[in-house]
Write a protein that holds these residues in place. Structure first.
Motif, PDB file in Angstrom:
ATOM      1  N   LEU A  47       0.816  -1.207   0.000  1.00 13.25           N
ATOM      2  CA  LEU A  47       0.000   0.000   0.000  1.00 13.25           C
ATOM      3  C   LEU A  47       0.858   1.268   0.000  1.00 13.25           C
ATOM      4  CD1 LEU A  47      -2.734   1.448   0.227  1.00 13.25           C
ATOM      5  CD2 LEU A  47      -2.603   1.146   2.715  1.00 13.25           C
TER       6      LEU A  47
ATOM      7  N   ARG B  40       2.451   1.992  -3.313  1.00  7.42           N
ATOM      8  CA  ARG B  40       1.463   2.423  -4.304  1.00  7.42           C
ATOM      9  C   ARG B  40       1.084   3.880  -4.093  1.00  7.42           C
ATOM     10  NH1 ARG B  40      -2.353  -1.679  -7.249  1.00  7.42           N
ATOM     11  NH2 ARG B  40      -1.280  -3.652  -6.958  1.00  7.42           N
ATOM     12  N   ILE B  41       0.905   4.278  -2.836  1.00 11.75           N
ATOM     13  CA  ILE B  41       0.555   5.673  -2.548  1.00 11.75           C
ATOM     14  C   ILE B  41       1.694   6.600  -2.962  1.00 11.75           C
ATOM     15  CG2 ILE B  41       0.062   7.329  -0.709  1.00 11.75           C
ATOM     16  CD1 ILE B  41      -1.295   5.010   0.824  1.00 11.75           C
TER      17      ILE B  41
ATOM     18  N   GLY C 135       3.943   6.076  -5.056  1.00 14.30           N
ATOM     19  CA  GLY C 135       4.099   6.070  -6.504  1.00 14.30           C
ATOM     20  C   GLY C 135       3.229   7.095  -7.198  1.00 14.30           C
ATOM     21  N   GLN C 136       2.243   7.634  -6.468  1.00 15.53           N
ATOM     22  CA  GLN C 136       1.366   8.665  -7.014  1.00 15.53           C
ATOM     23  C   GLN C 136       1.828  10.078  -6.644  1.00 15.53           C
ATOM     24  OE1 GLN C 136      -1.045   7.768  -9.207  1.00 15.53           O
ATOM     25  NE2 GLN C 136      -0.080   5.768  -8.853  1.00 15.53           N
TER      26      GLN C 136
ATOM     27  N   MET D 283      -6.664  -2.554  -4.178  1.00 12.77           N
ATOM     28  CA  MET D 283      -5.368  -1.901  -4.322  1.00 12.77           C
ATOM     29  C   MET D 283      -5.358  -0.965  -5.521  1.00 12.77           C
ATOM     30  SD  MET D 283      -3.907  -2.989  -1.664  1.00 12.77           S
ATOM     31  CE  MET D 283      -2.328  -2.208  -1.927  1.00 12.77           C
ATOM     32  N   ASP D 284      -5.966  -1.399  -6.611  1.00  4.89           N
ATOM     33  CA  ASP D 284      -6.037  -0.538  -7.794  1.00  4.89           C
ATOM     34  C   ASP D 284      -6.890   0.700  -7.523  1.00  4.89           C
ATOM     35  OD1 ASP D 284      -4.432  -2.280  -9.184  1.00  4.89           O
ATOM     36  OD2 ASP D 284      -6.073  -3.215 -10.313  1.00  4.89           O
TER      37      ASP D 284
ATOM     38  N   GLU E 281      -4.941   3.123  -5.379  1.00  6.26           N
ATOM     39  CA  GLU E 281      -3.890   3.755  -6.176  1.00  6.26           C
ATOM     40  C   GLU E 281      -4.468   4.825  -7.101  1.00  6.26           C
ATOM     41  OE1 GLU E 281       0.078   2.344  -8.593  1.00  6.26           O
ATOM     42  OE2 GLU E 281      -1.673   1.016  -8.613  1.00  6.26           O
ATOM     43  N   SER E 282      -5.546   4.499  -7.802  1.00  5.72           N
ATOM     44  CA  SER E 282      -6.076   5.458  -8.776  1.00  5.72           C
ATOM     45  C   SER E 282      -6.766   6.639  -8.098  1.00  5.72           C
ATOM     46  CB  SER E 282      -7.042   4.760  -9.738  1.00  5.72           C
ATOM     47  OG  SER E 282      -8.224   4.331  -9.090  1.00  5.72           O
TER      48      SER E 282
ATOM     49  N   GLY F 135      -4.150   8.779  -6.710  1.00  4.94           N
ATOM     50  CA  GLY F 135      -3.466   9.411  -7.820  1.00  4.94           C
ATOM     51  C   GLY F 135      -4.187  10.663  -8.296  1.00  4.94           C
TER      52      GLY F 135
END
Length: 297
Positions: free
Chosen positions: A31, A34-35, A37-38, A285-286, A289-290, A293
């Motif tokens: 998690l 992923r966060i 990464g945005q 998770m997707d 992330e989105s 983002g």
């Protein structure tokens, strides 16, 4: 944006074990990466304390009352501290009873006149202890936030009394509403973008219309995974049919989270117990992330 991830391993509100595992599973799934990464920075991760079962039927109208009270008070303190530090609280449930604690925590710094809550959910979760047939508190958080129902879910949280005004509560995706809830929603003239309207107008138009109606400086988005159609997504304790697709859910959350007034988010009710092939986990998770983002840095 600086984000504080707050895990709430709670299932007492739904009385269906499983949801309490979500935070730890999301963390193991990456998690934080992923966060970040945005373009955000995760400044802390914590899991609020949830007490062991003391007496399930301490109040016959609200199961696990004491346990939910303690958990929501702990969450309130964590959210209030995150806001004091100028950070974005991302609250990972757990069941939706935690909404009592999320909104109470925000009330320390956001007066009710300045707070909008957008409830992205198949349910309206506005039963009181008197209207609820199940006595499960995850169906009562918004009544408590509005100052309706038992004082045991209202007083002792935040500033006491209502933390939210009915004109600043919006529903999207609701389609499983109890008769008592319908009466409360109607009596308080709460705007609900139910599935019939979503199908007629489309997701994008409905979300844009909803956001145009928001008159406050601050928005809290509270997302329950059962918003999604139960035929496509069923990794939750109570899948509800005839909802938005996963793709429409991505669209909904990205449009909401792109609004600069959004300052906090709940993500609740994922249950690994109902996710044998882990497809539900991948969807969650997707979505996280989105949606993050889309959050304005």
């Amino acid at each position: 944006m600086n984000i504080e991830v707050i895990g709430v391993p709670l299932y007492y509100g739904c009385d269906n074990p499983g949801t309490q595992q979500a935070y730890q599973i999301f963390c193991r799934e990456g998690l934080v990466a992923r966060i970040e990464g945005q373009g955000h920075k995760v400044v802390s991760c914590q899991e609020v304390e949830v007490p062991p079962v003391m007496e399930k039927q301490a109040d016959p109208t609200m199961e696990y009352l004491q346990e939910v009270q303690i958990t929501c008070k702990n969450l309130e303190q964590a959210v209030a501290a995150a806001k004091d530090r100028g950070n974005f609280p991302l609250i990972i449930g757990g069941d939706h009873a935690l909404g009592i604690g999320s909104v109470a925590g925000l009330s320390h710094t956001v007066p009710k006149e300045d707070l909008t809550v957008i409830w992205v959910d198949a349910h309206t979760d506005i039963n009181t202890n008197e209207t609820s047939a199940s006595h499960h508190i995850h169906g009562m958080p918004l009544a408590a936030c509005l100052g309706l129902g038992s004082p045991k879910l209202i007083e002792g949280f935040g500033r006491g009394g209502a933390k939210l005004l009915p004109q600043n509560l919006f529903y999207i995706g609701s389609r499983s509403v109890d008769p008592g809830e319908e009466e409360i929603v109607t009596a308080h003239n709460i705007r609900c973008f139910a599935m019939e309207e979503l199908r007629e107008k489309g997701m994008e138009q409905c979300v844009k219309e909803l956001l145009s109606l928001v008159k406050t400086k601050y928005i809290h988005v509270s997302f329950d995974v059962d918003f999604m159609d139960g035929g496509e997504y069923f990794a939750t304790g109570l899948p509800i049919p005839n909802g938005p697709s996963v793709a429409q859910t991505h669209q909904c959350l990205k449009l909401l989270m792109a609004d600069r007034r959004v300052g906090s988010m709940d993500f609740v009710e994922y249950s690994p117990k109902n996710d044998g092939d882990r497809r539900g986990l991948a969807v969650c998770m997707d979505l996280l992330e989105s949606s993050l983002g889309a959050l304005r840095v």
